[in-house]
Design an enzyme around this catalytic site. Structure first.
Site, PDB file in Angstrom:
ATOM      1  N   LYS A  11       1.537 -78.826  20.336  1.00  0.00           N
ATOM      2  CA  LYS A  11       1.452 -78.697  18.870  1.00  0.00           C
ATOM      3  C   LYS A  11       1.351 -77.231  18.460  1.00  0.00           C
ATOM      4  CE  LYS A  11      -2.169 -81.356  18.948  1.00  0.00           C
ATOM      5  NZ  LYS A  11      -2.116 -81.881  20.310  1.00  0.00           N
ATOM      6  N   HIS A  49      -4.948 -74.524  21.472  1.00  0.00           N
ATOM      7  CA  HIS A  49      -3.532 -74.411  21.115  1.00  0.00           C
ATOM      8  C   HIS A  49      -2.986 -73.077  21.621  1.00  0.00           C
ATOM      9  CE1 HIS A  49      -4.020 -77.603  17.744  1.00  0.00           C
ATOM     10  NE2 HIS A  49      -4.179 -78.071  18.957  1.00  0.00           N
ATOM     11  N   GLN A  97      -5.693 -82.729  19.286  1.00  0.00           N
ATOM     12  CA  GLN A  97      -5.674 -83.933  20.129  1.00  0.00           C
ATOM     13  C   GLN A  97      -4.420 -84.757  19.812  1.00  0.00           C
ATOM     14  OE1 GLN A  97      -8.957 -83.194  18.459  1.00  0.00           O
ATOM     15  NE2 GLN A  97      -9.067 -81.846  20.189  1.00  0.00           N
TER      16      GLN A  97
HETATM   17  P1  IMP Z   1     -14.201 -84.633  23.369  1.00  0.00           P
HETATM   18  O1  IMP Z   1     -13.213 -84.538  22.276  1.00  0.00           O
HETATM   19  O2  IMP Z   1     -14.600 -83.307  23.956  1.00  0.00           O
HETATM   20  O3  IMP Z   1     -15.368 -85.496  23.013  1.00  0.00           O
HETATM   21  O4  IMP Z   1     -13.485 -85.408  24.601  1.00  0.00           O
HETATM   22  C1  IMP Z   1     -13.108 -86.780  24.517  1.00  0.00           C
HETATM   23  C2  IMP Z   1     -11.803 -87.039  25.247  1.00  0.00           C
HETATM   24  O5  IMP Z   1     -10.747 -86.385  24.559  1.00  0.00           O
HETATM   25  C3  IMP Z   1     -11.753 -86.504  26.681  1.00  0.00           C
HETATM   26  O6  IMP Z   1     -10.921 -87.356  27.438  1.00  0.00           O
HETATM   27  C4  IMP Z   1     -11.098 -85.154  26.529  1.00  0.00           C
HETATM   28  O7  IMP Z   1     -10.465 -84.747  27.715  1.00  0.00           O
HETATM   29  C5  IMP Z   1     -10.092 -85.478  25.446  1.00  0.00           C
HETATM   30  N1  IMP Z   1      -9.688 -84.311  24.647  1.00  0.00           N
HETATM   31  C6  IMP Z   1     -10.368 -83.752  23.625  1.00  0.00           C
HETATM   32  N2  IMP Z   1      -9.681 -82.710  23.117  1.00  0.00           N
HETATM   33  C7  IMP Z   1      -8.548 -82.621  23.822  1.00  0.00           C
HETATM   34  C8  IMP Z   1      -7.408 -81.758  23.739  1.00  0.00           C
HETATM   35  O8  IMP Z   1      -7.306 -80.854  22.893  1.00  0.00           O
HETATM   36  N3  IMP Z   1      -6.420 -81.982  24.649  1.00  0.00           N
HETATM   37  C9  IMP Z   1      -6.501 -82.974  25.565  1.00  0.00           C
HETATM   38  N4  IMP Z   1      -7.520 -83.813  25.666  1.00  0.00           N
HETATM   39  C10 IMP Z   1      -8.547 -83.640  24.812  1.00  0.00           C
HETATM   40 MG    MG Z   2      -4.627 -78.561  24.395  1.00  0.00          MG
END
Ligand code: IMP
Ligand code: MG
Length: 454
Positions: free
Chosen positions: A22, A47, A251
């Protein structure tokens, strides 16, 4: 640079589990946009942008900041910034002589990730044992939880110094007791979080130390004070006067708290509806929804991934795609796209066009795949009863997918700048994974110019 006359609001959203590229797409589109808004998530995002000033990993500041044509960048009300992180990113901009003072705003209603949220996030993860979600440890879940419980700290609260201090001390006392009571056993396992370290070594002195964080936060606030304001009216006026706006997603659809692979998701809504809500504009203000679709799929953290590739293919994808987390450095799991899921994501977000990214990573694969059905415990599984098949996936370990393979193209696409220059097999693959949605952009390299516009 000439701008087109007609205004628009384009939401750029992830169609997978994040890391679709993104950042690169928003950076590419920013040259034509007046305003870029980050609408959800926080320091969990990373990003990556590569431009003439170097390589940057923006975790909270919209990537429009790197584009001189973008007049304003907004950290929207749906995000959860940590003050530290904002200041840290601003310092990098300062070092690189990228002007941000008049080009960045933080919405007053954005909830702040507080020091205890990071400790909570990491200790809760430790306590989950083998049921870990695999969070990025940036305090995202606990911060959104407090927002929903209506006990959070918003950026605008910083203006009311006395009340902020009082609430900070009260909240820290509650959190501190809660953490000691519930997670005492996990302090020694939790690594890398300064707040857990503090509590572990000398609980009661350290209570005071985090209270001292108040002074630290006050300092950060001084640095940011002029950036915090009510941003929605700026957007309304911009939209009404025909300006061009990008809503930068973080995300992806499969990490959406409602539509994703719950509980292995992030704690926010990630899609087009959230783009409106998290920016403070109307859903009907959005004119385009661009779904960013990596040519293959990756996931980091736990949860089902039926189209994960075999060991050798995964290694190759990871190596060629440099698939390691931008925030945590964790190796990403790699596999193929999933047509059932893409159709659901496209409908749920009314995606108007896709941006296919990282096509070049597949240049040297003999065959390239897309998931077309599911296998549960070695049997073909019919999830026809469930339109969102991932709602039906209960056990991440027994699910896999039938993969339909197509021939690879075996030559570099990196220098292609138009659709007709792409090998026929690459064109066929792009059409196949787009599942009938118009393809608008194809990225064939990390640099801005390595992009095909259709
Ligand atoms: P949190 O957002 O840190 O609570 O993580 C929750 C889930 O979302 C986990 O599986 C993380 O690896 C995933 N996740 C959160 N942000 C990203 C991102 O920017 N890229 C990939 N996975 C993400
Ligand atoms: Mg990323």
């Amino acid at each position: 640079m000439a701008r087109r006359r007609k205004g628009y609001v384009k939401a750029v959203i992830g169609t997978q589990w994040g890391d679709e590229g993104k950042g690169k797409i928003v950076d590419f589109l920013a040259k034509d946009a007046h305003i870029v808004v980050r609408y959800a998530g926080g320091g969990n995002a990373g990003h990556t942008v590569i431009n003439d000033r170097g390589e940057f990993k923006a975790r909270i500041i919209p990537v429009g900041i790197f584009n001189q044509y973008t007049e304003l960048n907004i950290i929207g009300r749906g995000t959860v910034p940590a003050l530290d992180l904002v200041v840290q990113e601003l310092k990098v901009l300062e070092e690189k002589n990228i002007e941000f003072r008049d080009r960045l705003k933080i919405d007053f209603a954005a909830h702040l990730v507080m020091p205890w949220h990071i400790a909570e996030d990491r200790l809760e993860e430790e306590a989950r044992g083998d049921q870990k979600i695999g969070t990025t440890g940036s305090g995202i879940g606990p911060c959104y939880a407090d927002k929903i419980k209506r006990v959070g700290f918003r950026a605008g609260d910083l203006f009311n110094t006395n009340q902020f201090r009082q609430r900070f001390i009260e909240m820290w006392r509650n959190k501190f007791e809660y953490l000691l009571r519930n997670y005492n056993a996990h302090f020694s396992d939790c690594i890398g979080c300064p707040y857990c370290e503090l509590i572990r070594f000398s609980p009661y002195d350290e209570f005071a130390k985090i209270v001292n964080q108040l002074d630290y936060l006050a300092q950060k606030f001084q640095y940011l004070e002029n950036l915090i304001c009510e941003t929605s009216p700026i957007l309304w006026e911009a939209i009404d006067s025909g300006k061009k706006i990008l809503l930068e997603g973080a995300q992806g659809a499969l990490l959406d708290i409602d539509g994703g692979t719950y509980p292995y998701v992030t704690s926010s809504n990630t899609g087009a509806a959230s783009a409106a809500q998290g920016s403070g504009i109307a859903p009907s203000d959005i004119t385009h929804v661009i779904g960013v679709l990596k040519a293959y799929t990756t996931r980091v953290g736990s949860g089902p991934f039926p189209t994960r590739a075999d060991f050798e293919t995964e290694e190759k994808l990871r190596y060629l795609g440099k698939e390691y987390g931008a925030v945590t450095g964790r190796p990403r799991l790699c596999g193929w796209n999933d047509e059932n899921m893409l159709r659901v994501v496209a409908r749920m977000n009314k995606i108007t066009a896709v941006a296919i990214t990282r096509l070049d990573v597949l240049d040297n694969f003999e065959k390239v795949g897309i998931g077309v059905g599911y296998i549960h415990n070695c049997y073909e599984s019919d999830y026809g009863w469930c339109k969102n098949p991932y709602h039906a996936l209960r056990d991440p370990h027994v699910e896999s997918s039938f993969v339909e393979y197509m021939p690879g193209w075996g030559i570099s696409t990196n220098s292609c700048r138009e659709w007709d220059a792409l090998p026929k097999d690459a064109q066929n693959f792009c059409k196949r994974i787009a599942c009938g949605i118009p393809i608008k952009y194809i990225s064939v390299g990390a640099k801005r110019e390595e992009t095909i516009v259709l």
